[in-house]
Design a protein around this motif. Structure first.
Motif, mmCIF file in Angstrom:
data_model
loop_
_atom_site.group_PDB
_atom_site.id
_atom_site.type_symbol
_atom_site.label_atom_id
_atom_site.label_comp_id
_atom_site.label_asym_id
_atom_site.label_seq_id
_atom_site.Cartn_x
_atom_site.Cartn_y
_atom_site.Cartn_z
ATOM 1 N N ARG A 103 -9.019 14.292 56.166
ATOM 2 C CA ARG A 103 -9.325 15.144 55.006
ATOM 3 C C ARG A 103 -10.694 14.817 54.428
ATOM 4 O O ARG A 103 -11.380 15.697 53.904
ATOM 5 N N THR A 104 -11.122 13.562 54.515
ATOM 6 C CA THR A 104 -12.454 13.196 54.038
ATOM 7 C C THR A 104 -13.526 13.840 54.901
ATOM 8 O O THR A 104 -14.544 14.332 54.405
ATOM 9 N N GLN A 105 -13.288 13.855 56.194
ATOM 10 C CA GLN A 105 -14.259 14.450 57.114
ATOM 11 C C GLN A 105 -14.275 15.967 57.022
ATOM 12 O O GLN A 105 -15.326 16.598 57.213
ATOM 13 N N PHE A 106 -13.111 16.541 56.711
ATOM 14 C CA PHE A 106 -13.001 18.003 56.659
ATOM 15 C C PHE A 106 -12.395 18.445 55.321
ATOM 16 O O PHE A 106 -11.234 18.876 55.258
ATOM 17 N N PRO A 107 -13.176 18.369 54.246
ATOM 18 C CA PRO A 107 -12.639 18.786 52.939
ATOM 19 C C PRO A 107 -12.478 20.289 52.815
ATOM 20 O O PRO A 107 -11.762 20.777 51.924
ATOM 21 N N GLY A 108 -13.118 21.062 53.677
ATOM 22 C CA GLY A 108 -13.006 22.516 53.612
ATOM 23 C C GLY A 108 -13.306 23.156 54.949
ATOM 24 O O GLY A 108 -13.686 22.484 55.924
#
Length: 414
Positions: free
Chosen positions: A151-156
């Motif tokens: 989730r940190t790498q892909f917040p959106g």
């Protein structure tokens, strides 16, 4: 040393394409992509090439449509399952089959882990993992969307699209997405995007392009169409006197229901994880099958058996919705359901017209309905003496009279 292997539930969309590459890099593992063909039609085109190009070492695309219809949809419809009075469980019932096949592939390939792309807010994560736990407690499950590093790498979505471009992952996506879909033989669902506003009118002409399986009731034919469904022990075995497999039954009913605008549902439901969500569903064939099955039961099913089975519908539906298909309590209820269906045989005639299913006749060689007994005219069989009802009513009223007498005494102060 050989690399470890991970079986990934792969749809070819942005999320699972990103997850495939991310798993390969993060775990230094061989990724075996698995897609269950359960009736997605054209959505399966090009998936194998896409998965291999993304980094999968092997790809399974298995046609499970016949098994889906016979071993999952039909038993569920025998049980009369309907979640919260509206939802025919189209997405829910597909998950145990997918989990079952993933476990089989993991065993065959020597994989020790299974991964999925379900988010931490939805029902699918629970369904996949509970079904895997019931079938293979020794196999670990990876859920990237619940992992902080993912989730940190892909917040959106913007970061996911950029990652896809960087690694030349062949996906088609945009930062704006009107809704997400899930399609199979039983239904198609739509959620998120504009549908997250419960006041948004999904039935308006402006949104008609969203629907894939049905025409709007307003645009359905102006002439009604009759259809006959023949049942044997609770399962539909023929349509208009043509014997068909469960898969062919679903395909034929989907065509009929879609043509007449049948099976659209727009609801706010309660997810297992605790939140409410709004979903729009198209279930054309399932809606016809559900209605016909109930009608043949009304003619052939013993009253107390029916009421007992009906008392379990809410529980059974929750078990399917929440992911407990392989749980002992669902299997126990299914055994009762199978027993209840032994006499559910006969033919139902329905009239399909502009989103409506209208009963047009029901018959059975094992009917429990006898017009001679039910008639308001003289009973030639003498099977029912109306005078017997007097004692029956008096016995039923006894406890009510006793209770009312107590209330009268309280009111009079005595």
């Amino acid at each position: 040393m050989a690399k470890q292997k991970i079986v990934l539930a792969y749809s070819g969309g942005l999320d699972t394409s990103i997850i495939l590459k991310w798993l390969e890099q993060t775990y230094d593992a061989e990724i075996i992509a698995f897609t269950a063909d359960i009736g997605q039609k054209e959505e399966l085109d090009g998936l194998e090439a896409k998965a291999l190009a993304t980094g999968a070492t092997k790809v399974y695309i298995d046609d499970l449509t016949a098994e889906f219809a016979e071993d999952f949809i039909f038993p569920m419809f025998q049980a009369g399952a309907l979640y919260e009075g509206q939802y025919l469980l189209g997405t829910s019932i597909a998950r145990p089959l997918i989990a079952k096949r993933m476990v089989e592939i993991a065993r065959a390939e020597g994989a020790t882990m299974i991964a999925h792309g379900a988010t931490g807010k939805g029902n699918d994560q629970v369904r996949f993992e509970l079904n895997v736990a019931a079938l293979a407690p020794d196999i670990a499950v990876i859920a990237p969307w619940r992992m902080a590093e993912f989730r940190t790498q892909f917040p959106g979505r913007a970061e996911m699209i950029a990652y896809a471009e960087e690694h030349q992952i062949p996906v088609t996506a945009s930062a704006a997405k009107p809704y997400s879909t899930d399609r199979n033989l039983l239904h198609i669902s739509f959620e998120s995007g504009a549908l997250e506003d419960p006041w948004f009118d999904a039935s308006s002409d402006a949104n008609e392009a969203m629907y894939m399986l049905t025409v709007s009731p307003e645009k359905a034919p102006d002439t009604a169409e009759y259809v006959e469904l023949t049942f044997e022990q609770g399962n539909c075995v023929a349509i208009n006197e043509e014997r068909l497999t469960p898969l062919a039954v679903m395909e034929r009913l989907n065509e009929l229901g879609g043509k007449h605008g049948i099976g659209r549902v727009d609801m706010v439901e309660n997810r297992f994880v605790g939140m409410k969500s709004r979903g729009v569903y198209e279930t054309p064939g399932g809606t016809i099958l559900f209605t016909a099955h109930r009608k043949i039961e009304s003619l052939t099913m013993d009253r107390e058996v029916m009421h007992l089975r009906d008392s379990l519908i809410a529980k059974y539906s929750e078990l399917v919705y929440n992911g407990f298909w392989f749980a002992p309590e669902r299997l126990a209820i299914q055994a009762l359901v199978a027993e209840s269906q032994k006499n559910v045989s006969g033919t139902v005639r329905l009239k399909l017209y502009k989103g409506n299913i209208i009963g047009a006749g029901v018959q059975s060689p094992v009917s429990l309905y006898h017009p001679d007994i039910a008639t308001m005219e003289a009973d030639p069989t003498q099977a029912y003496d109306q005078g017997d009802a007097t004692g029956f009513i008096q016995l039923q009223a006894l406890r009510l009279k006793v209770s009312a007498g107590v209330e009268l005494q309280k009111g009079s102060g005595r």
